[in-house]
Design an enzyme around this catalytic site. Structure first.
Site, PDB file in Angstrom:
ATOM      1  N   GLY A  12     -40.617 -42.297  30.514  1.00  0.00           N
ATOM      2  CA  GLY A  12     -39.578 -41.902  30.821  1.00  0.00           C
ATOM      3  C   GLY A  12     -39.069 -41.555  32.231  1.00  0.00           C
ATOM      4  O   GLY A  12     -39.938 -41.621  32.819  1.00  0.00           O
ATOM      5  N   THR A  71     -32.408 -41.793  24.395  1.00  0.00           N
ATOM      6  CA  THR A  71     -30.962 -41.455  25.699  1.00  0.00           C
ATOM      7  C   THR A  71     -29.819 -42.209  25.566  1.00  0.00           C
ATOM      8  O   THR A  71     -28.943 -41.945  25.800  1.00  0.00           O
ATOM      9  CB  THR A  71     -31.819 -41.246  26.650  1.00  0.00           C
ATOM     10  N   TYR A 133     -24.505 -38.462  20.254  1.00  0.00           N
ATOM     11  CA  TYR A 133     -25.597 -38.138  21.105  1.00  0.00           C
ATOM     12  C   TYR A 133     -25.936 -36.591  21.591  1.00  0.00           C
ATOM     13  O   TYR A 133     -26.261 -35.745  21.320  1.00  0.00           O
ATOM     14  CB  TYR A 133     -25.936 -38.684  22.697  1.00  0.00           C
TER      15      TYR A 133
HETATM   16  N1  LIG Z   1     -30.781 -38.557  32.285  1.00  0.00           N
HETATM   17  C1  LIG Z   1     -30.016 -38.263  32.288  1.00  0.00           C
HETATM   18  O1  LIG Z   1     -29.428 -38.089  33.071  1.00  0.00           O
HETATM   19  C2  LIG Z   1     -29.714 -36.488  30.991  1.00  0.00           C
HETATM   20  C3  LIG Z   1     -29.058 -35.767  31.156  1.00  0.00           C
HETATM   21  C4  LIG Z   1     -29.387 -34.899  30.641  1.00  0.00           C
HETATM   22  C5  LIG Z   1     -30.029 -34.634  29.227  1.00  0.00           C
HETATM   23  N2  LIG Z   1     -31.454 -35.581  29.581  1.00  0.00           N
HETATM   24  C6  LIG Z   1     -32.350 -35.077  28.176  1.00  0.00           C
HETATM   25  O2  LIG Z   1     -34.028 -35.066  29.542  1.00  0.00           O
HETATM   26  C7  LIG Z   1     -34.648 -36.430  28.838  1.00  0.00           C
HETATM   27  C8  LIG Z   1     -35.678 -37.382  29.651  1.00  0.00           C
HETATM   28  O3  LIG Z   1     -34.287 -38.193  29.760  1.00  0.00           O
HETATM   29  P1  LIG Z   1     -34.703 -39.392  30.092  1.00  0.00           P
HETATM   30  O4  LIG Z   1     -33.319 -39.865  30.721  1.00  0.00           O
HETATM   31  O5  LIG Z   1     -36.253 -39.371  31.225  1.00  0.00           O
HETATM   32  O6  LIG Z   1     -34.973 -40.421  29.101  1.00  0.00           O
HETATM   33  P2  LIG Z   1     -35.236 -42.047  29.567  1.00  0.00           P
HETATM   34  O7  LIG Z   1     -35.997 -42.304  30.901  1.00  0.00           O
HETATM   35  O8  LIG Z   1     -34.132 -42.568  28.987  1.00  0.00           O
HETATM   36  O9  LIG Z   1     -36.653 -41.857  29.296  1.00  0.00           O
HETATM   37  C9  LIG Z   1     -36.804 -41.614  27.707  1.00  0.00           C
HETATM   38  C10 LIG Z   1     -38.304 -41.428  27.109  1.00  0.00           C
HETATM   39  O10 LIG Z   1     -38.302 -41.477  25.741  1.00  0.00           O
HETATM   40  C11 LIG Z   1     -38.930 -42.354  25.101  1.00  0.00           C
HETATM   41  N3  LIG Z   1     -38.394 -42.771  23.146  1.00  0.00           N
HETATM   42  C12 LIG Z   1     -37.750 -42.613  22.770  1.00  0.00           C
HETATM   43  N4  LIG Z   1     -37.139 -42.772  21.932  1.00  0.00           N
HETATM   44  C13 LIG Z   1     -39.161 -42.438  21.449  1.00  0.00           C
HETATM   45  C14 LIG Z   1     -39.151 -42.520  20.334  1.00  0.00           C
HETATM   46  N5  LIG Z   1     -38.895 -43.117  19.048  1.00  0.00           N
HETATM   47  N6  LIG Z   1     -40.387 -41.736  19.750  1.00  0.00           N
HETATM   48  C15 LIG Z   1     -40.777 -41.529  21.488  1.00  0.00           C
HETATM   49  N7  LIG Z   1     -40.934 -41.590  22.644  1.00  0.00           N
HETATM   50  C16 LIG Z   1     -39.521 -42.529  22.507  1.00  0.00           C
HETATM   51  C17 LIG Z   1     -38.828 -43.454  25.625  1.00  0.00           C
HETATM   52  O11 LIG Z   1     -40.529 -44.035  25.390  1.00  0.00           O
HETATM   53  P3  LIG Z   1     -40.097 -45.196  25.982  1.00  0.00           P
HETATM   54  O12 LIG Z   1     -39.770 -46.557  27.039  1.00  0.00           O
HETATM   55  O13 LIG Z   1     -41.829 -45.878  26.067  1.00  0.00           O
HETATM   56  O14 LIG Z   1     -39.701 -46.171  24.832  1.00  0.00           O
HETATM   57  C18 LIG Z   1     -38.848 -42.815  27.578  1.00  0.00           C
HETATM   58  O15 LIG Z   1     -40.554 -42.107  27.295  1.00  0.00           O
HETATM   59  C19 LIG Z   1     -34.020 -36.246  27.163  1.00  0.00           C
HETATM   60  O16 LIG Z   1     -34.396 -35.283  26.624  1.00  0.00           O
HETATM   61  C20 LIG Z   1     -32.163 -36.871  27.412  1.00  0.00           C
HETATM   62  O17 LIG Z   1     -31.725 -35.913  26.484  1.00  0.00           O
HETATM   63  C21 LIG Z   1     -31.371 -37.076  30.603  1.00  0.00           C
END
Ligand SMILES: NC(=O)c1ccc[n+]([C@@H]2O[C@H](COP(=O)([O-])OP(=O)(O)OC[C@H]3O[C@@H](n4cnc5c(N)ncnc54)[C@H](OP(=O)(O)O)[C@@H]3O)[C@@H](O)[C@H]2O)c1
Length: 238
Positions: A12, A71, A133
């Protein structure tokens, strides 16, 4: 401290940046992927408690960065049971296993633990999630605290950065404009967007400083879109 890390969700946006930062800083690091396998990453489903436990025991890291989650906010509304399995049960298992082996857990939480009425929010503001979420993120935070594992909970917001496989807002703008398409964006959201490289660097610094508890990590600038944000590609010249 031995510098051995596991990044769950390394395929991710945040997990990928963590991998780059940790490697550059001399950590021995292994990452996992789910639906986007990549060479060198281990497959792992966060919803499979036995697999999560087996992998953490096998690798015996000092730090587990848990950047994996469901996410997709609307996806969580559509399938709350799946959201709970991945976003609450997964972190709970990680916390239990980390505690058993003496590893620190770094968990990524979200601005969605708040209702969004009176931001910007500080760590002592009372959470009030209004989405599935957000509820799963808050419950995961509380489960981690209840288990009593040594942990750092990083709440962040609007994470963006260069990753062609990511659907973060900046990449959506780039993709749409590259395709010569207009892009519309919501005009009722105020945010402090967070550059993923900074988020990863700050995460590693906080760990190295031995920080624990809940910490908000977000960009400094407030992004307040105009009443109507409609971005169009610049006409090609020459
Ligand atoms: N993006 C934002 O704006 C934001 C804001 C606040 C908080 N966050 C938090 O920060 C963290 C990272 O966010 P991000 O945006 O970098 O995430 P992202 O790019 O959407 O990536 C999500 C990751 O989770 C993995 N994943 C999804 N379902 C899974 C499962 N069942 N088992 C194992 N792995 C799984 C995905 O793997 P695959 O892709 O290989 O399936 C990917 O590596 C998350 O906890 C999110 O809630 C993000």
């Amino acid at each position: 401290m031995a510098k051995r890390a596991l990044v769950i969700g390394a395929s991710g946006l945040t997990g990928g940046a963590l991998m780059r930062t940790l490697e550059a800083e001399g950590w021995s690091v292994i990452g996992t992927a789910m639906s986007r396998p990549r060479e060198g990453l281990r497959p792992l489903d966060l919803g499979d408690g036995a697999a999560v436990s087996a992998l953490i025991h096998e690798l015996a890291p000092n730090i587990v960065f848990l950047a994996a989650a469901l996410t997709h906010v609307d996806g969580c509304e559509e399938d709350p049971a799946r959201a709970r399995r991945i976003n609450i049960d997964g972190p709970r298992t990680c916390a239990t296993v980390c505690k058993a082996i003496g590893a620190v857990l770094v968990f990524y939480s979200s601005e969605y633990v708040f209702d969004g009425e009176h931001g910007p929010y500080g760590e002592t503001d009372a959470p009030r999630p209004i989405s599935v979420y957000g509820q799963t993120k808050l419950e995961a935070e509380r489960a981690i605290a209840d288990i009593g594992v040594e942990s750092l909970i990083i709440r962040t917001t609007g994470v963006y950065g260069w990753d062609r496989t990511s659907k973060n807002f900046a990449m959506q703008v780039w993709q749409q404009l590259s395709a010569g398409e207009r892009m519309r964006a919501p005009s009722d959201q105020v945010s402090t967007p967070t550059l993923v490289d900074s988020l990863a660097e700050i995460s590693v610094r906080l760990v190295e400083l031995g920080m624990g508890g809940v910490v908000h990590v977000a960009g400094r600038r407030r992004f307040c879109p105009p009443a109507r944000l409609d971005i169009c590609p610049r006409p090609r010249t020459g």
